[in-house]
Structure formats: C-alpha cells, structure tokens
Scaffold this motif. Structure first.
Motif, PDB file in Angstrom:
ATOM      1  N   LYS A 161       2.719  13.026  -2.383  1.00  0.00           N
ATOM      2  CA  LYS A 161       2.717  12.549  -1.008  1.00  0.00           C
ATOM      3  C   LYS A 161       2.722  11.020  -1.010  1.00  0.00           C
ATOM      4  CE  LYS A 161      -0.137  16.477   0.463  1.00  0.00           C
ATOM      5  NZ  LYS A 161      -1.453  16.892   1.032  1.00  0.00           N
ATOM      6  N   VAL A 162       3.630  10.450  -0.266  1.00  0.00           N
ATOM      7  CA  VAL A 162       3.662   8.990  -0.099  1.00  0.00           C
ATOM      8  C   VAL A 162       3.445   8.724   1.385  1.00  0.00           C
ATOM      9  CG1 VAL A 162       4.963   6.870  -0.428  1.00  0.00           C
ATOM     10  CG2 VAL A 162       5.279   8.790  -2.018  1.00  0.00           C
ATOM     11  N   TYR A 163       2.326   8.125   1.698  1.00  0.00           N
ATOM     12  CA  TYR A 163       1.931   7.963   3.095  1.00  0.00           C
ATOM     13  C   TYR A 163       2.594   6.740   3.724  1.00  0.00           C
ATOM     14  CZ  TYR A 163      -1.586  11.592   2.574  1.00  0.00           C
ATOM     15  OH  TYR A 163      -2.202  12.802   2.378  1.00  0.00           O
ATOM     16  N   PHE A 164       3.082   6.923   4.937  1.00  0.00           N
ATOM     17  CA  PHE A 164       3.626   5.848   5.758  1.00  0.00           C
ATOM     18  C   PHE A 164       3.101   6.050   7.176  1.00  0.00           C
ATOM     19  CE2 PHE A 164       6.747   6.041   2.344  1.00  0.00           C
ATOM     20  CZ  PHE A 164       7.079   4.708   2.128  1.00  0.00           C
ATOM     21  N   SER A 181      -2.426  -1.335   3.904  1.00  0.00           N
ATOM     22  CA  SER A 181      -3.530  -0.958   3.012  1.00  0.00           C
ATOM     23  C   SER A 181      -3.903   0.513   3.154  1.00  0.00           C
ATOM     24  CB  SER A 181      -4.759  -1.835   3.305  1.00  0.00           C
ATOM     25  OG  SER A 181      -4.450  -3.202   3.154  1.00  0.00           O
ATOM     26  N   HIS A 182      -3.959   1.027   4.387  1.00  0.00           N
ATOM     27  CA  HIS A 182      -4.399   2.405   4.602  1.00  0.00           C
ATOM     28  C   HIS A 182      -3.467   3.424   3.927  1.00  0.00           C
ATOM     29  CE1 HIS A 182      -6.314   5.824   6.468  1.00  0.00           C
ATOM     30  NE2 HIS A 182      -5.163   6.198   6.994  1.00  0.00           N
ATOM     31  N   PRO A 183      -2.146   3.338   4.101  1.00  0.00           N
ATOM     32  CA  PRO A 183      -1.278   4.301   3.409  1.00  0.00           C
ATOM     33  C   PRO A 183      -1.373   4.223   1.887  1.00  0.00           C
ATOM     34  CG  PRO A 183      -0.086   3.232   5.185  1.00  0.00           C
ATOM     35  CD  PRO A 183      -1.370   2.498   5.023  1.00  0.00           C
ATOM     36  N   ILE A 184      -1.588   3.010   1.354  1.00  0.00           N
ATOM     37  CA  ILE A 184      -1.732   2.869  -0.099  1.00  0.00           C
ATOM     38  C   ILE A 184      -2.973   3.623  -0.569  1.00  0.00           C
ATOM     39  CG2 ILE A 184      -2.188   1.248  -1.978  1.00  0.00           C
ATOM     40  CD1 ILE A 184       0.699   1.206  -0.990  1.00  0.00           C
ATOM     41  N   ARG A 185      -4.073   3.471   0.160  1.00  0.00           N
ATOM     42  CA  ARG A 185      -5.307   4.181  -0.214  1.00  0.00           C
ATOM     43  C   ARG A 185      -5.113   5.698  -0.109  1.00  0.00           C
ATOM     44  NH1 ARG A 185      -7.720  -0.416   2.432  1.00  0.00           N
ATOM     45  NH2 ARG A 185      -9.015  -1.568   0.924  1.00  0.00           N
ATOM     46  N   MET A 186      -4.477   6.149   0.965  1.00  0.00           N
ATOM     47  CA  MET A 186      -4.245   7.578   1.140  1.00  0.00           C
ATOM     48  C   MET A 186      -3.356   8.130   0.024  1.00  0.00           C
ATOM     49  SD  MET A 186      -5.857   8.665   3.872  1.00  0.00           S
ATOM     50  CE  MET A 186      -4.976  10.150   4.335  1.00  0.00           C
ATOM     51  N   THR A 187      -2.359   7.359  -0.351  1.00  0.00           N
ATOM     52  CA  THR A 187      -1.447   7.790  -1.415  1.00  0.00           C
ATOM     53  C   THR A 187      -2.190   7.903  -2.739  1.00  0.00           C
ATOM     54  OG1 THR A 187       0.467   6.794  -0.306  1.00  0.00           O
ATOM     55  CG2 THR A 187       0.664   7.211  -2.671  1.00  0.00           C
ATOM     56  N   ALA A 188      -3.037   6.933  -3.035  1.00  0.00           N
ATOM     57  CA  ALA A 188      -3.771   6.942  -4.305  1.00  0.00           C
ATOM     58  C   ALA A 188      -4.819   8.045  -4.351  1.00  0.00           C
ATOM     59  CB  ALA A 188      -4.422   5.585  -4.531  1.00  0.00           C
ATOM     60  N   GLN A 221      -4.962  10.952  -3.089  1.00  0.00           N
ATOM     61  CA  GLN A 221      -4.537  12.358  -3.122  1.00  0.00           C
ATOM     62  C   GLN A 221      -4.760  12.976  -4.498  1.00  0.00           C
ATOM     63  OE1 GLN A 221      -0.103  13.140  -3.364  1.00  0.00           O
ATOM     64  NE2 GLN A 221      -0.047  10.896  -3.182  1.00  0.00           N
ATOM     65  N   PHE A 222      -4.906  12.113  -5.514  1.00  0.00           N
ATOM     66  CA  PHE A 222      -5.034  12.599  -6.885  1.00  0.00           C
ATOM     67  C   PHE A 222      -6.494  12.876  -7.213  1.00  0.00           C
ATOM     68  CE2 PHE A 222      -1.206   9.927  -6.777  1.00  0.00           C
ATOM     69  CZ  PHE A 222      -0.261  10.864  -7.188  1.00  0.00           C
ATOM     70  N   SER A 223      -6.741  13.930  -7.962  1.00  0.00           N
ATOM     71  CA  SER A 223      -8.108  14.364  -8.248  1.00  0.00           C
ATOM     72  C   SER A 223      -8.886  13.359  -9.081  1.00  0.00           C
ATOM     73  CB  SER A 223      -8.076  15.719  -8.980  1.00  0.00           C
ATOM     74  OG  SER A 223      -7.361  15.617 -10.205  1.00  0.00           O
ATOM     75  N   THR A 224      -8.183  12.474  -9.771  1.00  0.00           N
ATOM     76  CA  THR A 224      -8.851  11.469 -10.620  1.00  0.00           C
ATOM     77  C   THR A 224      -9.266  10.234  -9.840  1.00  0.00           C
ATOM     78  OG1 THR A 224      -6.674  10.621 -11.206  1.00  0.00           O
ATOM     79  CG2 THR A 224      -7.682  12.193 -12.727  1.00  0.00           C
ATOM     80  N   VAL A 225      -8.946  10.182  -8.541  1.00  0.00           N
ATOM     81  CA  VAL A 225      -9.234   8.989  -7.732  1.00  0.00           C
ATOM     82  C   VAL A 225     -10.143   9.355  -6.568  1.00  0.00           C
ATOM     83  CG1 VAL A 225      -8.259   7.153  -6.310  1.00  0.00           C
ATOM     84  CG2 VAL A 225      -7.030   7.943  -8.349  1.00  0.00           C
ATOM     85  N   ASP A 226     -11.312   8.713  -6.511  1.00  0.00           N
ATOM     86  CA  ASP A 226     -12.246   8.906  -5.397  1.00  0.00           C
ATOM     87  C   ASP A 226     -12.178   7.765  -4.384  1.00  0.00           C
ATOM     88  OD1 ASP A 226     -13.191  11.298  -6.445  1.00  0.00           O
ATOM     89  OD2 ASP A 226     -14.742  10.281  -7.628  1.00  0.00           O
ATOM     90  N   LYS A 227     -11.858   6.574  -4.854  1.00  0.00           N
ATOM     91  CA  LYS A 227     -11.724   5.427  -3.959  1.00  0.00           C
ATOM     92  C   LYS A 227     -10.698   4.461  -4.517  1.00  0.00           C
ATOM     93  CE  LYS A 227     -15.486   2.518  -5.774  1.00  0.00           C
ATOM     94  NZ  LYS A 227     -16.694   1.722  -5.399  1.00  0.00           N
ATOM     95  N   THR A 228     -10.307   3.505  -3.681  1.00  0.00           N
ATOM     96  CA  THR A 228      -9.230   2.580  -4.048  1.00  0.00           C
ATOM     97  C   THR A 228      -9.636   1.154  -3.736  1.00  0.00           C
ATOM     98  OG1 THR A 228      -7.606   4.277  -3.484  1.00  0.00           O
ATOM     99  CG2 THR A 228      -6.785   2.036  -3.740  1.00  0.00           C
ATOM    100  N   GLU A 229      -9.373   0.259  -4.669  1.00  0.00           N
ATOM    101  CA  GLU A 229      -9.553  -1.173  -4.442  1.00  0.00           C
ATOM    102  C   GLU A 229      -8.189  -1.845  -4.579  1.00  0.00           C
ATOM    103  OE1 GLU A 229     -12.518  -2.727  -7.047  1.00  0.00           O
ATOM    104  OE2 GLU A 229     -14.120  -1.468  -6.224  1.00  0.00           O
ATOM    105  N   ILE A 230      -7.937  -2.826  -3.691  1.00  0.00           N
ATOM    106  CA  ILE A 230      -6.626  -3.471  -3.647  1.00  0.00           C
ATOM    107  C   ILE A 230      -6.783  -4.980  -3.687  1.00  0.00           C
ATOM    108  CG2 ILE A 230      -4.523  -3.806  -2.263  1.00  0.00           C
ATOM    109  CD1 ILE A 230      -5.051  -1.068  -1.009  1.00  0.00           C
TER     110      ILE A 230
END
Length: 329
Positions: free
Chosen positions: A202-205, A288-295, A297-306
C-alpha cells in the motif's frame, strides 16, 4: 471544466444541479407546473431504450466530467425507458428560474416521435430531456420519482432548494459516491492481480474525495518492501490514480535513506529546492502523514521518524523559521 474550476465553482454548481435529489433517491416533486395549456401529455409516449446512445469520447471532457460520464454510461441508467407522459414541459427554462445548467457537458441521444412529430432528443444527466426538430426546442423536466431512473440527479430551482436545503448536497454526494465506487472497483481489480517475485504494498496518498484513509496498490521487489514502497511514493501517481482523485504532496524530495531500528522506521529525505516546491504547512503535513502510513503497514514497523535535509524538526524549521535540529540518524 478544469479541476481547479470544479473546486472553485462546485459549491455554487452543486446547489444549481442538486434538484429533486439524487435521481436514485428522488421521492417528491420539485418543480411547479407552468403553461399546462401549452402541451397535452395524456397519451403515453416513451423514448425507446434500445436506441439511446452515449459516447463520452465524443465530448471534450476533463477528468472529472469524463469520470461522471463513464459512470453514467457503465451504469446503463441512461438506457432506462423515459416516459414522456411523466414529464413536465416548459417553453423556456428561464421562466422557472432554473439553476441547473441548460446545456450539460455531455448527454445521451435518441430519435423519438412526440405528438406525431419526429425529434432528436438530448438526454442530460440532471433529469432533463430536450427535443429538437430543427426549428423548435421543447424542454422536458423530470419532476417525479417515477421518471427519475435514467438520471444521476434531479433538476433544481431556487425555490425548492430554499424549501429543502438538503437538496443542495445531493450532487456533491453523488460525485463522492462515484469516486468511492470507482476506488472500490480499483481495489478489487488490484487485489486480484499476482505479479511473480513481487508483493503488493500500500502506498498512501491524499484523496479528498474518499471517505476513509486511502492508498494505491503497487507491486515491488520482496527483498526491500519498505524502501521500495517509499520509492513508489516519490515516483508519483499514474494517470489512473489521478483520475481516482489521488494527490501527491511531495515537495521536491527525490532521494532518501531508510533503516529500521527497534521497530522504528527512520527515513531521511533530501529535497532539492524548498523555495519553489514548498509553499504551505499543510503540504508538509500532507507529505509526512502518508509516508508514516506507508511505513507502518509493515509488521516490523511500529512508528516512523522523518528527517528532511538533515533537519529533525523540519516542519518548524521550514515554515516557522525555528532553529533546525540536526537529524540524529
């Protein structure tokens, strides 16, 4: 109509076109009869459904108009039998202070005999049919639920919108319905596809027309799905995705690094020219929000820093002139 014109004019145009409610939901009359002595509608007469024709390609339509026209065509609603005896006729649309467009950007066509005369008929999506024999034009308007099936929405006047303000939202709701309908069809098609040695991500836009958080489907190499998913965002939108209403808010970010530490995706972007590509704080949020949502989605990622251009507090640094904090990764 261009897309920007839709955004500027739609609040007025939607009121204009809202009419007797969505043609699928219309239950009550919205136009008072006038000039009843001009025409007798006692004889049952219909526009023969098998002869109706709608070719969206013949019109010079923008993406939104083409989407609505295509939906109307695919729904086969315009092929529903039009019972002229259920319509009301006016010698002039201006006389009823109509707000719906006299000429819409597209219409179905048919030839019909009416009162023993042959007419070329234009069937518009807003509950109107006009009959022309080359010399005169008759405007027929659907004012009843019994004649609403062929249309996407009803015909409006200023007076009935004042009486029932909810009618003003009907066309906007129909447009939203079509966007959501097309998006669900897109997801069904994509979810049925299988690409060898690749996985669907999934690639969020952003999409202001859809009810829920939305994404497009891309197929990427299994080896590095997170990195490839972020890269797909930077690649931008395909024409099909733009026609679904998706928007990209990338502001010149064309390269990045990414790593996962302690279930945190750490993504560092490099943007070329912020002076020309970045113009609002909302754009930063909508990136920023779509990038976090895209990242995430994967089970290895709980949060995102940009970070962007080595700035950890890039939102405040770029738009509020705050002192930049160096990126810690």
């Amino acid at each position: 109509m261009k897309k920007n014109l839709y955004r500027l004019v739609l609040p007025i145009l939607f009121i204009a076109m809202a009419g007797c409610s969505n043609a699928e939901d219309i239950n009550s009359p919205v136009i008072s009869k006038t000039h009843e002595g001009d025409v007798s509608l006692t004889q049952t007469q219909t526009l023969e459904a098998p002869q109706s024709k709608l070719n969206c390609a013949q019109f010079n339509l923008d993406s939104v108009d083409n989407m609505v026209c295509t939906y109307w065509k695919d729904s086969k609603k315009f092929n529903e039998t039009i019972k002229i005896q259920d319509y009301e006729i006016y010698s002039s649309l201006i006389e009823v202070q109509e707000l719906s467009p006299v000429e819409y950007n597209f219409f179905a066509t048919i030839e019909v005999y009416y009162k023993n005369e042959k007419y070329k008929a234009k069937v518009f999506p807003n509950s109107r049919v006009d009959l022309s024999d080359g010399n005169k034009v008759l405007n027929l308007i659907c004012n009843k639920g019994s004649c609403s099936k062929p249309f996407l929405w009803g015909f409006a006047t200023e007076s009935n919108i004042k009486v029932n303000p909810k009618l003003a939202d009907v066309t906007m709701n129909k447009l939203s319905y079509i966007y959501n309908y097309n998006y669900k069809k897109y997801l069904r098609d994509k979810n049925s596809q299988v690409v060898r040695n690749e996985i669907a991500v999934k690639v969020y836009f952003n999409n202001p027309h859809l009810e829920d958080t939305s994404y497009v489907i891309r197929f990427v190499d299994k080896a590095a799905p997170l990195k490839n998913a972020i890269k797909e965002y930077l690649n931008g939108l395909a024409v099909e995705e733009k026609n679904l209403g998706f928007e990209s808010n990338n502001f010149g970010n064309d390269s990045f690094t990414v790593k996962i530490e302690d279930n945190t995706a750490k993504i560092h972007f490099t943007a070329n020219d912020l002076t020309t590509d970045l113009w609002s704080s909302q754009q930063v949020i909508d990136f920023s929000h779509p990038i976090r949502m895209t990242a995430e989605q994967f089970s290895t990622v709980d949060k995102t820093e940009i970070c962007i251009n080595n700035s950890y507090n890039y939102q405040m640094a770029f738009l509020a002139n705050a002192e930049s904090i160096d990126c810690p990764f």
